[in-house]
Design a protein around this motif. Structure first.
Motif, short mmCIF file in Angstrom:
data_model
loop_
_atom_site.label_atom_id
_atom_site.label_comp_id
_atom_site.label_asym_id
_atom_site.label_seq_id
_atom_site.Cartn_x
_atom_site.Cartn_y
_atom_site.Cartn_z
N THR A 1 56.68 63.78 26.76
CA THR A 1 56.14 62.99 27.89
C THR A 1 54.72 63.41 28.24
O THR A 1 53.94 62.60 28.75
N LYS B 1 62.17 54.44 25.86
CA LYS B 1 63.40 55.09 26.29
C LYS B 1 63.14 56.59 26.45
O LYS B 1 62.32 57.16 25.75
N MET B 2 63.85 57.21 27.38
CA MET B 2 63.66 58.64 27.63
C MET B 2 64.94 59.40 27.32
O MET B 2 66.04 58.89 27.50
N ASP B 3 64.77 60.64 26.86
CA ASP B 3 65.94 61.48 26.56
C ASP B 3 65.53 62.94 26.72
O ASP B 3 64.35 63.27 26.78
N VAL C 1 60.03 60.68 24.89
CA VAL C 1 60.23 59.23 24.87
C VAL C 1 60.23 58.78 23.41
O VAL C 1 59.57 59.37 22.56
N LYS D 1 57.62 57.06 32.98
CA LYS D 1 58.89 56.48 33.41
C LYS D 1 59.53 55.73 32.26
O LYS D 1 58.83 55.21 31.38
N GLU D 2 60.86 55.66 32.27
CA GLU D 2 61.54 54.81 31.29
C GLU D 2 61.10 53.37 31.51
O GLU D 2 61.01 52.89 32.63
#
Length: 564
Positions: A237, A403-405, A226, A390-391
């Protein structure tokens, strides 16, 4: 004088189609372009072009490690069991270890990482504070018995890695050594042309305290991280935390028992009562080294078992089974609540803060309870951040939605502290003549993994597109086919080689120009120089592989441009 490699003499076989078992872009292209070949599941042969790229990555790593005072050594890959027994990692690594016996029945392993052996080496070689600090490193093949090796060289059973270790007499010295490695890694990945993020991480089986990962964003990545769009926060995460904020000044009614038949899941309970899942408290039962432990999280969140395992390491964590409920009248399957769990350790996520009220199991069949208040009706033994991130979750630094990637882990640095020094009693004599316990850092870079990460990030629809620093050659000279074109291509190639330019020249006879051009795009050398239709005039076409820009140059101009 640089090497001029003629493709007519190069062991290379390019493929038009993707391998049937390939899922990731790097797996497809490294095989198709003739860089690697599969030997067995998770075991790869590096072919001539691939070996050049691998060695170029290793060269960059060596140069930057040497620049911070690192000293290169080479330890054995075949290691005795005893040091890993002493650290506990013979058991902790479980099935990931390749274990072997010699003809006398003695146990050995193929090294997954070398903290124990480096600690013993320094114990043998260093006896005084004057011998420290010291940074030792190696670039070596490591082994892990992956259950499902996949994604080509990204997740193999053997892989090439740079692992380095710092040894200091003070905590301040460790922080300085850690900082040196952090800066060196930034220089390494910048030189390699990798897009990367530095994120907070957990130490896991490595042990220690401070830990950061270097991640290369890529669709093929197996790590999820994140980052915050409003500040510089970034984390794996598993390392994301949520602040414990007690709720004060809110009055809740008394505990109310509810009749809730056939509602053993959060979904069925929320539907039955007409409430949001977030109003309920989920209590997951796990076994920690065989002891049943309850883990409480809001009903709309899932427990991250990997995160829980990292928090509780080296203890073994597993889910309970139906057999674990036998003879346990205090545990009612599907209706467990934290109130009244006197014989069970209760771990909760920080979102289950003191003063929060929940709908949760009543520890009776078909019964739940409302207004069960943390701190009033039950106590939490330990708070651990264990939910799946969670995003949109709040940034721990500024509360903006995260934000997640996905990304590929290319490096990891740890402040190990004295974990291994304590195990092996690594002491040196201090300035006052008394023993000083040494403190350590551990720092890894996936060398073969960096090759795959570069392929993932830099490839386009035509094939690979290497940065010059790691490419197998500086220029790919293509003779379009006729004798005159081949003669010009070879002449220019020899002159470029004499000027120190690394050249790959396609002088293959009987291969059509179309195939040669396609192979040049697939192989991905940064510059492509074509001896084509104007060869009789001594004019060649120079193409930038990344941008596609083309320019016609005389042979002299091309040599001057490429050797500048």
């Amino acid at each position: 004088m640089a090497q001029v490699q003629r493709m007519s003499r190069l062991m290379i076989k390019t493929l038009r189609d993707d391998p049937a078992d390939a899922e990731t872009l790097s797996h497809k292209l490294l095989v198709r372009a003739g860089y690697v070949r599969r030997t067995s599941a998770g075991i790869w042969t590096w072919l001539p072009l691939g070996k050049k790229v691998l060695e170029n990555v290793a060269r960059v790593v060596r140069e930057e490690m040497d620049a911070i005072g690192g000293q290169e050594v080479l330890l054995p890959a075949l290691l005795p069991r005893e040091p890993y027994d002493a650290s506990g990692r013979w058991d902790e690594y479980g099935d990931l270890l390749f274990r072997v016996k010699d003809r006398k029945g003695a146990d050995y392993l193929l090294g997954p990482t070398h903290e124990e052996i480096f600690t013993q080496l320094v114990k043998d070689q260093c006896s005084s504070y004057k011998d420290l600090p010291v940074i030792l490193y190696q670039i070596q093949t490591k082994y892990r018995d992956e259950a499902r090796p996949r994604s080509g060289v990204l997740r193999g059973r053997e892989f090439q890695m740079k692992d380095s270790y710092s040894f200091d007499t003070t905590d301040e010295g460790l922080v300085e050594s850690y900082g040196l490695h952090r800066e060196a890694y930034q220089k390494i990945f910048a030189r390699l042309g990798l897009d990367y993020r530095i994120v907070s991480a957990v130490s896991g089986a490595m042990g220690g305290s401070a830990s950061e990962e270097f991640l290369a964003p890529a669709a093929a990545g197996e790590d999820t991280f994140v980052d915050c769009p409003a500040c510089d926060y970034a984390a794996n995460t598993e390392a994301v935390t949520f602040a414990l904020t007690p709720v004060e000044g809110v009055e809740h009614g008394p505990v109310e028992e509810l009749d809730t038949p056939d509602t053993p899941t959060i979904e069925t309970l929320a539907e039955h009562l007409g409430v949001q899942a977030s109003a309920t408290l989920k209590n997951l039962l796990v076994k920690v080294d065989g002891e049943i432990v309850a883990v409480g999280v809001p009903g709309n969140r899932e427990v991250d078992l990997g995160k829980l395992g990292e928090h509780l390491a080296p203890a073994e964590v597993e889910l309970v089974t139906a057999e674990d409920f036998v003879g346990r009248e205090d545990l009612v399957r599907g209706y467990v609540g934290p109130q009244g769990l006197d014989k069970v350790r209760y771990i909760a996520d920080p979102r289950v803060a003191p003063g929060t009220a929940w709908i949760t199991g009543a520890n009776k069949p078909d019964k739940h309870a409302r207004n069960v208040v943390c701190g009033r009706d039950f106590e939490v033994d330990d708070y651990l951040d264990v939910v799946v991130v969670k995003e949109g979750d709040p940034c721990p630094a500024c509360a903006t939605g995260l934000k997640m990637d996905r990304a590929i882990e290319i490096g990891h640095i740890f402040q190990l502290g004295r974990k291994y020094a304590d195990t092996f009693q690594l002491d040196v004599l201090g300035q006052n003549g008394k023993p000083v316990r040494v403190t350590m850092g551990s720092y890894g870079i996936g060398v073969s993994r960096a090759v795959a990460a570069l392929a993932e990030q830099s490839a386009d629809s035509q094939g690979l597109c290497w940065p010059r620093e790691v490419a197998p050659a500086d220029v790919h000279v293509v003779a379009a086919g006729k004798a005159l074109q081949t003669e010009l291509a070879l002449d220019v190639s020899e002159k470029l080689g004499a000027a120190g330019v690394r050249v790959l020249v396609d002088d293959r006879a009987g291969v059509s120009p179309g195939v040669k051009f396609t192979d040049a795009e697939l192989i991905g050398v940064p510059q492509i120089l074509v001896a084509g239709r104007r060869s009789a005039e001594g004019v060649l076409e120079l193409k930038d592989r990344r941008t596609g820009e083309r320019e016609e140059l005389t042979a002299a101009e091309a040599i001057a441009r490429l050797s500048a």
